[in-house]
Write a protein that holds these residues in place. Structure first.
Motif, short mmCIF file in Angstrom:
data_model
loop_
_atom_site.label_atom_id
_atom_site.label_comp_id
_atom_site.label_asym_id
_atom_site.label_seq_id
_atom_site.Cartn_x
_atom_site.Cartn_y
_atom_site.Cartn_z
N ILE A 207 0.83 -1.20 0.00
CA ILE A 207 0.00 0.00 0.00
C ILE A 207 0.86 1.24 0.00
O ILE A 207 0.53 2.26 -0.63
N LEU A 208 2.00 1.22 0.71
CA LEU A 208 2.88 2.39 0.71
C LEU A 208 3.48 2.63 -0.67
O LEU A 208 3.54 3.77 -1.15
N ASN A 209 3.94 1.58 -1.31
CA ASN A 209 4.51 1.74 -2.66
C ASN A 209 3.46 2.22 -3.65
O ASN A 209 3.76 3.02 -4.54
N VAL B 288 -0.83 12.34 -4.78
CA VAL B 288 -1.71 12.82 -3.72
C VAL B 288 -0.98 12.68 -2.38
O VAL B 288 -0.52 11.59 -2.05
N PRO B 289 -0.84 13.76 -1.61
CA PRO B 289 -0.18 13.66 -0.31
C PRO B 289 -0.95 12.73 0.62
O PRO B 289 -2.18 12.66 0.58
N PHE B 290 -0.22 12.02 1.47
CA PHE B 290 -0.86 11.16 2.45
C PHE B 290 -0.01 11.11 3.71
O PHE B 290 1.13 11.58 3.73
N ALA B 291 -0.59 10.55 4.75
CA ALA B 291 0.10 10.48 6.04
C ALA B 291 0.24 9.04 6.48
O ALA B 291 -0.68 8.24 6.32
N VAL B 292 1.42 8.72 7.02
CA VAL B 292 1.68 7.41 7.61
C VAL B 292 1.79 7.59 9.12
O VAL B 292 2.70 8.28 9.59
N MET C 20 -1.08 3.24 10.23
CA MET C 20 -2.30 3.77 9.62
C MET C 20 -1.88 4.63 8.43
O MET C 20 -1.03 5.51 8.58
N VAL C 21 -2.45 4.37 7.28
CA VAL C 21 -2.18 5.17 6.08
C VAL C 21 -3.47 5.89 5.71
O VAL C 21 -4.45 5.26 5.30
N ALA D 255 9.00 2.41 0.71
CA ALA D 255 8.40 2.21 2.04
C ALA D 255 9.47 2.22 3.13
O ALA D 255 9.22 2.66 4.26
N VAL D 256 10.65 1.77 2.80
CA VAL D 256 11.76 1.76 3.78
C VAL D 256 12.11 3.19 4.20
O VAL D 256 12.36 3.47 5.37
N ALA D 257 12.13 4.10 3.23
CA ALA D 257 12.45 5.50 3.53
C ALA D 257 11.40 6.11 4.45
O ALA D 257 11.73 6.89 5.36
N ILE D 258 10.14 5.76 4.23
CA ILE D 258 9.07 6.28 5.09
C ILE D 258 9.24 5.73 6.52
O ILE D 258 9.11 6.47 7.50
#
Length: 442
Positions: free
Chosen positions: A275-277, A284-288, A343-344, A411-414
């Motif tokens: 889902i992150l990738n 679209v900006p999103f928050a993790v 949570m994404v 996703a690793v960077a996030i």
């Protein structure tokens, strides 16, 4: 003998060039038409198999997935009632019970197989034990055993359906092989009479069938992402699209079955990374939101791993409910492992979601401590270094990472960015969240 042969030859009709041409094209048309008819019949048969799979088998797999989800909800409400004894959980349980019975009735009608009866019987036993729970005469072990039997019965139907699906795919493969053999034989007969016309037909049909054959093998081997790359708007193209849709659904069901956390039933690391990738590819900006429970180890040492597991499971339910109530429909909740959750959500929903999680968690966690420990506001336990310490009531810390297009490449960077602030949030007293708005330098 020679005279006899001469007589036979003299009685043989002579054909003009036009007649020979007409005869040649007639033969070509006959064999070509026969080849086309045979190929279409074979492909139509395979298409019917694929359509049956899409309409029946996948529907059953989807129904078992919904049954499992509904059963998990009943299990949660029963567990909550055991702890809180609140009538509202009885009502919620009954609602899910009616939903389960409706799904079970539809499944029994659509699937005339003996493996449905064990599910019906095991669920009736589960309902009896659940009624005992709500009437105050509960037997935890009996309820737990009947719950496991229901899940086993659901899994049996799911696995049997998968086996039947595999048999149908093998039958489709055999049908394709049979179709290929006869189509090629008829096509080459026509090719001897009219090479140009027959060769074009053979190329188009044979190529499509070979790709469908390869797709069948790939899906049977577990390569659900394989695309036969058939774009034609005909039966073959429709069949190819059915294969792709079927494979995509099978992949989702397979990942759900293998990757979900056995404790919280939430998606695991594979789904989280996926889902992150996917979100990183969108503009679209999103928050993790990375959630972590504070002082869980001390709680585990003081109350035991069973109580600690209940807290983790409850935390997963709280996070899921908060995201469902405060975030958009496409929001995602995952369980990394242990007491770590992800949570994404949309960027603008991150704060409302985190505030809801903290509020619900701070209210709920008090139900998991003894009155004496609540009065003290702390428990005694060993820290990670083996030193006796006093730990406050458990809290939750959430690190929020805002992700815009181009700021993160994986996703690793996030996860790394979230880790940078998680420890700082955990050092703050009480339940807190903190937003990391810093852009990543490349």
């Amino acid at each position: 003998m020679v005279n006899q042969l001469m007589k036979i030859k003299s009685f043989s009709p002579k054909l003009t060039l036009v007649q020979r041409l007409v005869a040649g094209y007639a033969a070509m048309a006959f064999f070509t038409a026969a080849a086309i008819a045979f190929a279409i019949i074979g492909l139509f048969s395979v298409h019917n198999i694929a359509t049956e799979i899409a309409r029946k088998d996948l529907a059953i797999l989807n129904a078992t997935s919904k049954l499992r989800e509904t059963m998990q909800a009943q299990e949660r409400y029963a567990a909550k009632y055991q702890i809180l004894k609140s009538p509202e959980f009885t009502d919620m349980f009954r609602g899910r019970e009616l939903e389960f019975l409706d799904l079970l009735q539809k499944l029994a009608k659509s699937r005339q197989q003996p493996d449905v009866d064990p599910l019906i019987k095991s669920y009736e036993e589960y309902r009896i034990n659940a009624d005992r729970l709500f009437s105050g005469n509960d037997n935890p072990e009996a309820l737990k055993s009947s719950t496991a039997q229901v899940f086993n019965a659901i899994d049996l139907i799911y696995n049997n359906t998968k086996d039947q699906l595999r048999v149908k795919l093998e039958a489709a493969d055999e049908k394709e092989k049979f179709t290929i053999a006869w189509t090629i034989a008829l096509s080459f007969t026509g090719f001897a009479l009219a090479m140009a016309v027959a060769s074009l037909f053979i190329y188009n049909v044979s190529t499509a069938i070979r790709r469908l054959k390869t797709a069948t093998h790939k899906i049977a081997e577990g390569d659900f992402d394989y695309d036969p790359k058939i774009k034609a708007d005909d039966e073959i193209g429709e069949l190819a699209r059915d294969f792709i849709n079927m494979a995509a659904r099978l992949k989702v069901l397979e990942q759900m079955s293998l990757d979900a956390s056995p404790l919280t039933r939430l998606p695991g690391n594979i789904a989280i990374e996926g889902i992150l990738n996917k979100r990183l590819q969108e503009d679209v900006p999103f928050a993790v939101c990375y959630a972590d429970l504070d002082n869980l180890k001390a709680y585990n040492d003081h109350y035991g791993y069973i109580k600690a597991s209940e807290v983790i499971k409850k935390a997963g339910e709280i996070i899921y409910e908060a995201v469902k109530a405060k975030a958009e429909d496409s929001a995602f909740v995952g369980h990394i492992g242990g007491d770590d959750f992800v949570m994404v959500v949309a960027m603008e929903n991150s704060v409302p979601v985190c505030e809801a999680v903290i509020k619900m968690f701070d209210e709920e966690i008090r139900n998991h401590y003894t009155p004496e420990d609540l009065a003290r506001g702390a428990i005694d336990a060993m820290d990670r270094y083996g030193v006796p310490r006093t730990f406050p009531i458990m809290t939750i810390s959430i690190a929020i990472t805002i992700c815009r297009k181009g700021e993160f490449d994986s996703a690793v960077a996030i996860a790394k960015a979230a880790a940078e602030i998680k420890d700082y949030v955990k050092s703050m007293p009480g339940s807190n969240y903190l937003i990391n708005r810093r852009k990543v330098k490349r």
